[in-house]
Design a protein around this motif. Structure first.
Motif, PDB file in Angstrom:
ATOM      1  N   ASP A 197       0.866  -1.192   0.000  1.00 58.81           N
ATOM      2  CA  ASP A 197       0.000   0.000   0.000  1.00 58.81           C
ATOM      3  C   ASP A 197       0.896   1.233   0.000  1.00 58.81           C
ATOM      4  O   ASP A 197       1.890   1.276   0.733  1.00 58.81           O
ATOM      5  CB  ASP A 197      -0.894  -0.020   1.263  1.00 58.81           C
ATOM      6  N   THR A 206      -4.273   6.968   0.576  1.00 61.09           N
ATOM      7  CA  THR A 206      -5.496   7.193   1.381  1.00 61.09           C
ATOM      8  C   THR A 206      -5.547   6.227   2.567  1.00 61.09           C
ATOM      9  O   THR A 206      -6.371   6.389   3.456  1.00 61.09           O
ATOM     10  CB  THR A 206      -6.777   7.000   0.533  1.00 61.09           C
ATOM     11  N   TYR A 222     -14.612   6.413 -13.478  1.00 63.09           N
ATOM     12  CA  TYR A 222     -14.333   5.389 -12.457  1.00 63.09           C
ATOM     13  C   TYR A 222     -15.066   4.097 -12.806  1.00 63.09           C
ATOM     14  O   TYR A 222     -14.469   3.005 -12.805  1.00 63.09           O
ATOM     15  CB  TYR A 222     -14.770   5.927 -11.082  1.00 63.09           C
ATOM     16  N   GLU A 224     -16.557   5.607  -2.358  1.00 60.75           N
ATOM     17  CA  GLU A 224     -17.945   5.583  -2.816  1.00 60.75           C
ATOM     18  C   GLU A 224     -18.971   5.651  -1.705  1.00 60.75           C
ATOM     19  O   GLU A 224     -20.025   6.220  -1.861  1.00 60.75           O
ATOM     20  CB  GLU A 224     -18.180   4.277  -3.576  1.00 60.75           C
TER      21      GLU A 224
HETATM   22  N1  LIG Z   1     -15.928   1.851  -0.299  1.00 60.79           N
HETATM   23  C1  LIG Z   1     -16.892   1.469  -1.139  1.00 60.79           C
HETATM   24  O1  LIG Z   1     -18.072   1.692  -0.901  1.00 60.79           O
HETATM   25  C2  LIG Z   1     -16.548   0.706  -2.400  1.00 60.79           C
HETATM   26  C3  LIG Z   1     -17.598   0.326  -3.246  1.00 60.79           C
HETATM   27  C4  LIG Z   1     -17.310  -0.378  -4.410  1.00 60.79           C
HETATM   28  C5  LIG Z   1     -15.993  -0.713  -4.704  1.00 60.79           C
HETATM   29  N2  LIG Z   1     -14.992  -0.318  -3.876  1.00 60.79           N
HETATM   30  C6  LIG Z   1     -13.625  -0.709  -4.239  1.00 60.79           C
HETATM   31  O2  LIG Z   1     -13.020  -1.370  -3.134  1.00 60.79           O
HETATM   32  C7  LIG Z   1     -11.609  -1.124  -3.142  1.00 60.79           C
HETATM   33  C8  LIG Z   1     -11.171  -0.568  -1.799  1.00 60.79           C
HETATM   34  O3  LIG Z   1     -11.850   0.672  -1.578  1.00 60.79           O
HETATM   35  P1  LIG Z   1     -11.807   1.436  -0.174  1.00 60.79           P
HETATM   36  O4  LIG Z   1     -13.136   2.053   0.007  1.00 60.79           O
HETATM   37  O5  LIG Z   1     -11.265   0.553   0.876  1.00 60.79           O
HETATM   38  O6  LIG Z   1     -10.790   2.604  -0.531  1.00 60.79           O
HETATM   39  P2  LIG Z   1      -9.484   3.129   0.233  1.00 60.79           P
HETATM   40  O7  LIG Z   1      -9.059   4.374  -0.458  1.00 60.79           O
HETATM   41  O8  LIG Z   1      -9.712   3.180   1.703  1.00 60.79           O
HETATM   42  O9  LIG Z   1      -8.441   1.960  -0.051  1.00 60.79           O
HETATM   43  C9  LIG Z   1      -7.602   1.939  -1.173  1.00 60.79           C
HETATM   44  C10 LIG Z   1      -6.199   1.648  -0.678  1.00 60.79           C
HETATM   45  O10 LIG Z   1      -5.329   1.557  -1.808  1.00 60.79           O
HETATM   46  C11 LIG Z   1      -4.150   2.291  -1.526  1.00 60.79           C
HETATM   47  N3  LIG Z   1      -3.588   2.745  -2.800  1.00 60.79           N
HETATM   48  C12 LIG Z   1      -4.104   3.687  -3.633  1.00 60.79           C
HETATM   49  N4  LIG Z   1      -3.292   3.837  -4.691  1.00 60.79           N
HETATM   50  C13 LIG Z   1      -2.279   2.961  -4.542  1.00 60.79           C
HETATM   51  C14 LIG Z   1      -1.134   2.647  -5.310  1.00 60.79           C
HETATM   52  N5  LIG Z   1      -0.857   3.297  -6.456  1.00 60.79           N
HETATM   53  N6  LIG Z   1      -0.279   1.702  -4.850  1.00 60.79           N
HETATM   54  C15 LIG Z   1      -0.518   1.066  -3.672  1.00 60.79           C
HETATM   55  N7  LIG Z   1      -1.593   1.324  -2.910  1.00 60.79           N
HETATM   56  C16 LIG Z   1      -2.457   2.257  -3.339  1.00 60.79           C
HETATM   57  C17 LIG Z   1      -4.589   3.435  -0.643  1.00 60.79           C
HETATM   58  O11 LIG Z   1      -3.536   4.004   0.130  1.00 60.79           O
HETATM   59  C18 LIG Z   1      -5.635   2.743   0.230  1.00 60.79           C
HETATM   60  O12 LIG Z   1      -5.051   2.186   1.385  1.00 60.79           O
HETATM   61  C19 LIG Z   1     -11.365  -0.178  -4.326  1.00 60.79           C
HETATM   62  O13 LIG Z   1     -10.985  -0.936  -5.440  1.00 60.79           O
HETATM   63  C20 LIG Z   1     -12.721   0.452  -4.569  1.00 60.79           C
HETATM   64  O14 LIG Z   1     -12.868   0.876  -5.899  1.00 60.79           O
HETATM   65  C21 LIG Z   1     -15.234   0.381  -2.728  1.00 60.79           C
END
Ligand SMILES: NC(=O)c1ccc[n+]([C@@H]2O[C@H](COP(=O)([O-])OP(=O)(O)OC[C@H]3O[C@@H](n4cnc5c(N)ncnc54)[C@H](O)[C@@H]3O)[C@@H](O)[C@H]2O)c1
Length: 309
Positions: free
Chosen positions: A31, A35, A141, A181
């Motif tokens: 990671d 974020t 997205y 999201e």
């Molecule tokens: N939260 C929701 O409601 C939701 C809904 C549908 C899909 N998703 C998907 O679930 C997944 C996780 O989402 P989340 O809500 O936990 O988001 P989040 O931003 O909390 O988690 C994403 C993580 O990826 C890391 N990251 C970002 N860019 C990076 C890179 N270039 N290299 C390494 N690490 C990197 C960030 O530091 C973070 O820890 C994502 O793919 C998101 O699209 C989330």
């Protein structure tokens, strides 16, 4: 098993890492903390602060890891950001994915699990939507998620990489940030706990299918099983809750009401959302276990509690 979680310091990823470690797996997290939060990573997981776009460094982790399973959570998750910066969004959500997929192929990973989204369906009012509904994303997205799904399916067809694509509805719970999201639960909880005004984009009657993060973790763990067939699964509650209703529930927990203002709906946002979860229930033998009021109560008091520490 040896498991890699990209984005394992993030909201969903960190809960997933907890679940995997507690089930006795050896977990490695990659990671870049853009974020995510280092403190949210389980202390028994091995952590690398690294960008998935750094292909050579990522290859070294794969070479040493002997991973059986890879969960890919790292992504650009903001719909509005994707509308302003489609190139950056695609770079991470497509090229970043391809770095990870290529290494899965080279190092013989047995199964690849991907976090997709309700955003792939776009603004389709025929709710609830099943997995075979047309894919009509209204944001860049959502478009990158559709494209990612197709790459993963082609890696399966051409190279035999088993996969599960999990299309999450709006995930909420402890550790969520303002980004992402499902962030509305965090944004409202935080503002209400501080007595600040909240802003609703649109008329507030737009609905979302809110699913508690620990149910999402259980779905991922059910889907990683080798007996679970490769495929696409909606991970959701199949229940619509409006943003206005969400605000009222949080007011109830806080025993206060803050001022509410309404602003223009945001570009790319969808109006109604509920995903049919029958396939996941039947095939993965999974079902959401947390009632909305229960999950929201825990989440609200988690955020409100942080204000007092
Ligand atoms: N939260 C929701 O409601 C939701 C809904 C549908 C899909 N998703 C998907 O679930 C997944 C996780 O989402 P989340 O809500 O936990 O988001 P989040 O931003 O909390 O988690 C994403 C993580 O990826 C890391 N990251 C970002 N860019 C990076 C890179 N270039 N290299 C390494 N690490 C990197 C960030 O530091 C973070 O820890 C994502 O793919 C998101 O699209 C989330």
């Amino acid at each position: 098993m040896n498991i890699l979680v990209t984005g394992g310091a993030g909201f969903i990823g960190s809960h997933l890492v907890d679940g995997l470690v507690e089930a006795g797996h050896h977990v490695v997290v990659v990671d870049n903390l853009s974020t995510g939060c280092r403190e949210h990573v389980h202390d028994q997981a091995v952590f690398y602060e690294m960008d998935i776009l750094q292909k050579d460094e990522l290859a070294r982790i794969f070479a040493n890891g002997a991973f059986d399973i890879v969960f890919h959570e790292a992504a650009q998750t903001l719909v509005p950001y994707s509308m302003e910066h489609p190139r950056e969004d695609a770079e991470l959500n497509i090229m970043g994915l391809l770095n990870v997929l290529e290494l899965c192929r080279q190092f013989g990973v047995k199964k690849f699990l991907f976090s997709s989204s309700a955003a792939v369906y776009g603004d389709n009012v025929q709710v609830p939507l099943a997995e075979n509904a047309p894919l009509q994303p209204t944001s860049f997205y959502g478009l990158t998620k559709v494209t990612a799904e197709k790459y993963i399916q082609m890696y399966h067809d051409v190279f035999g990489l088993s996969y599960a694509i999990l299309r999450y509805s709006n995930v909420y719970g402890e550790r969520q940030g303002s980004h992402g999201e499902g962030g509305v639960v965090y944004i409202f909880s935080d503002a209400i706990a501080e007595g600040r005004e909240i802003t609703i984009f649109g008329d507030g009657d737009q609905s979302r299918d809110f699913i508690y993060v620990k149910d999402v973790v259980r779905a991922n763990m059910a889907a990683m099983d080798e007996t679970a067939p490769s495929g696409i699964y909606n991970i959701s509650t199949n229940i619509e809750t409006t943003v206005n209703a969400l605000k009222e529930i949080l007011f109830y927990f806080s025993q206060t009401a803050v001022p509410v203002s309404y602003a223009e709906a945001r570009s790319g946002d969808i109006y109604r959302s509920a995903l049919d979860n029958a396939l996941a229930k039947q095939t993965l033998r999974w079902r959401p276990a947390t009632k909305l009021l229960e999950g929201l109560q825990q989440t609200y008091f988690y955020f409100a509690g942080r204000k007092q520490t």
